[in-house]
Design a protein around this motif. Structure first.
Motif, mmCIF file in Angstrom:
data_model
loop_
_atom_site.group_PDB
_atom_site.id
_atom_site.type_symbol
_atom_site.label_atom_id
_atom_site.label_comp_id
_atom_site.label_asym_id
_atom_site.label_seq_id
_atom_site.Cartn_x
_atom_site.Cartn_y
_atom_site.Cartn_z
ATOM 1 N N THR A 1 0.812 -1.224 0.000
ATOM 2 C CA THR A 1 0.000 0.000 0.000
ATOM 3 C C THR A 1 0.844 1.273 0.000
ATOM 4 O O THR A 1 0.352 2.351 -0.334
ATOM 5 N N GLU B 1 1.840 2.646 2.643
ATOM 6 C CA GLU B 1 1.521 3.348 3.890
ATOM 7 C C GLU B 1 2.720 3.335 4.839
ATOM 8 O O GLU B 1 3.377 2.312 5.030
ATOM 9 N N THR C 1 3.975 4.045 8.764
ATOM 10 C CA THR C 1 3.494 4.177 10.141
ATOM 11 C C THR C 1 4.687 4.217 11.095
ATOM 12 O O THR C 1 5.765 3.710 10.782
#
Length: 306
Positions: free
Chosen positions: A220, A222, A224
């Motif tokens: 993805t 993403e 974090t």
């Protein structure tokens, strides 16, 4: 011309130096690229017998060095870049200078593979570790992360659940470890598996120790930030045997193959510690191996009338 040259100044090399020096062999110890070996980057050692309050890793290896010097061992900075073990005396190229020795103890160790990400090297011993059995105890009930996908990582993750919950981060969709180890980890409720993910950075907190890891999902994209106290890198080790390729019998990963006791395939050349031991990799087992290699070398020379 030396009676015995010892390559490496970790627990294995220093213990071999103590024993050969006490036997009057005047060993020369070449300290290598990482003087003190793995313990030089370990903070507190609590499982070495004789230190009920624990001892700092660098202090333990320094104590061994001083003990060996007391009996006449000579320590020299230097790394073997080439060797000729085809006949005796053995010849070693130490940073461009050739030296000769009647016997050789290879205790060059194995270097941990690192991720090579920002923060990692700076925080070794401050939350970053490559040895769960050495350092896991310090993270009881704290946030632990393990990075890797082979048996080393699976084994370390399982072991670390004795102390706390573990987040196991792997860059692929599937682990590449053995079936039994994968099943064991999958059945452990204290292990959270995070797949298709890499760590981009290890971040220090305000006190200068590990506080978080920056994760990036490869599917993805993403990013974090995951709070973490203990960050364990388990992507294998590299045995330091490059100067002996084609001469000493090595396995497919470069570890020295034992020919009984501390002997190699070449009479007069002996092994000690993590350069041969892929299973235990502890300070105490390395020291025991150093003792064995020293006794073998002493007996070898004695049989020749030295």
């Amino acid at each position: 011309m030396h009676n015995v040259v010892i390559l490496g100044s970790g627990c294995a090399g220093n213990t071999a130096a103590i024993y050969t020096a006490r036997a009057g062999l005047k060993p020369l110890v070449l300290m290598g690229r990482e003087p003190g070996g793995q313990l030089s980057i370990t903070s507190e050692v609590e499982n070495f017998p004789g230190f009920p309050e624990g001892i700092m890793g660098p202090q333990l290896v320094e104590n061994m060095k001083l003990q060996a010097e007391r009996f006449g061992a000579e320590f020299r900075h230097g790394t073997v870049i080439e060797s000729d073990l085809s006949k005796r005396p053995f010849r070693l190229n130490v940073d461009g200078e050739w030296i000769e020795t009647a016997t050789l103890i290879v205790a060059t160790g194995a270097s941990a593979r690192w991720l090579g990400i920002p923060g990692e090297q700076h925080l070794i011993g401050k939350g970053v570790s490559s040895c769960a059995t050495c350092d896991g105890f310090f993270y009881r009930n704290l946030k632990i992360m393990v990075v890797g996908g082979g048996d080393s990582a699976l084994e370390e993750a399982n072991f670390l659940t004795r102390f706390s919950n573990v987040m196991l981060v792997h860059r692929r969709e599937q682990f590449r470890g053995s079936k039994i180890m994968i099943e064991r980890v999958a059945a452990n409720p204290k292990v959270q598996m995070v797949m298709n993910t890499v760590v981009d950075e290890v971040v220090a907190n305000a006190t200068g120790v590990v506080g978080a890891a920056k994760l990036r999902n490869l599917v993805t994209g993403e990013v974090t930030h995951q709070e973490v106290d203990g960050f364990f890198v388990a992507i294998g080790h590299i045995p330091n045997t490059k100067p002996f390729i084609g001469q000493l019998d090595l396995d497919e990963e470069g570890y020295i193959l034992s020919h009984g006791g501390a002997r190699t395939n070449i009479p007069g050349v002996f092994h000690a510690g993590d350069v041969q031991d892929r299973q235990y990799r502890q300070a105490i087992t390395a020291s025991g191996a150093g003792c064995m290699a020293a006794i073998e070398a002493e007996r070898f020379l004695e049989a020749e009338g030295h």
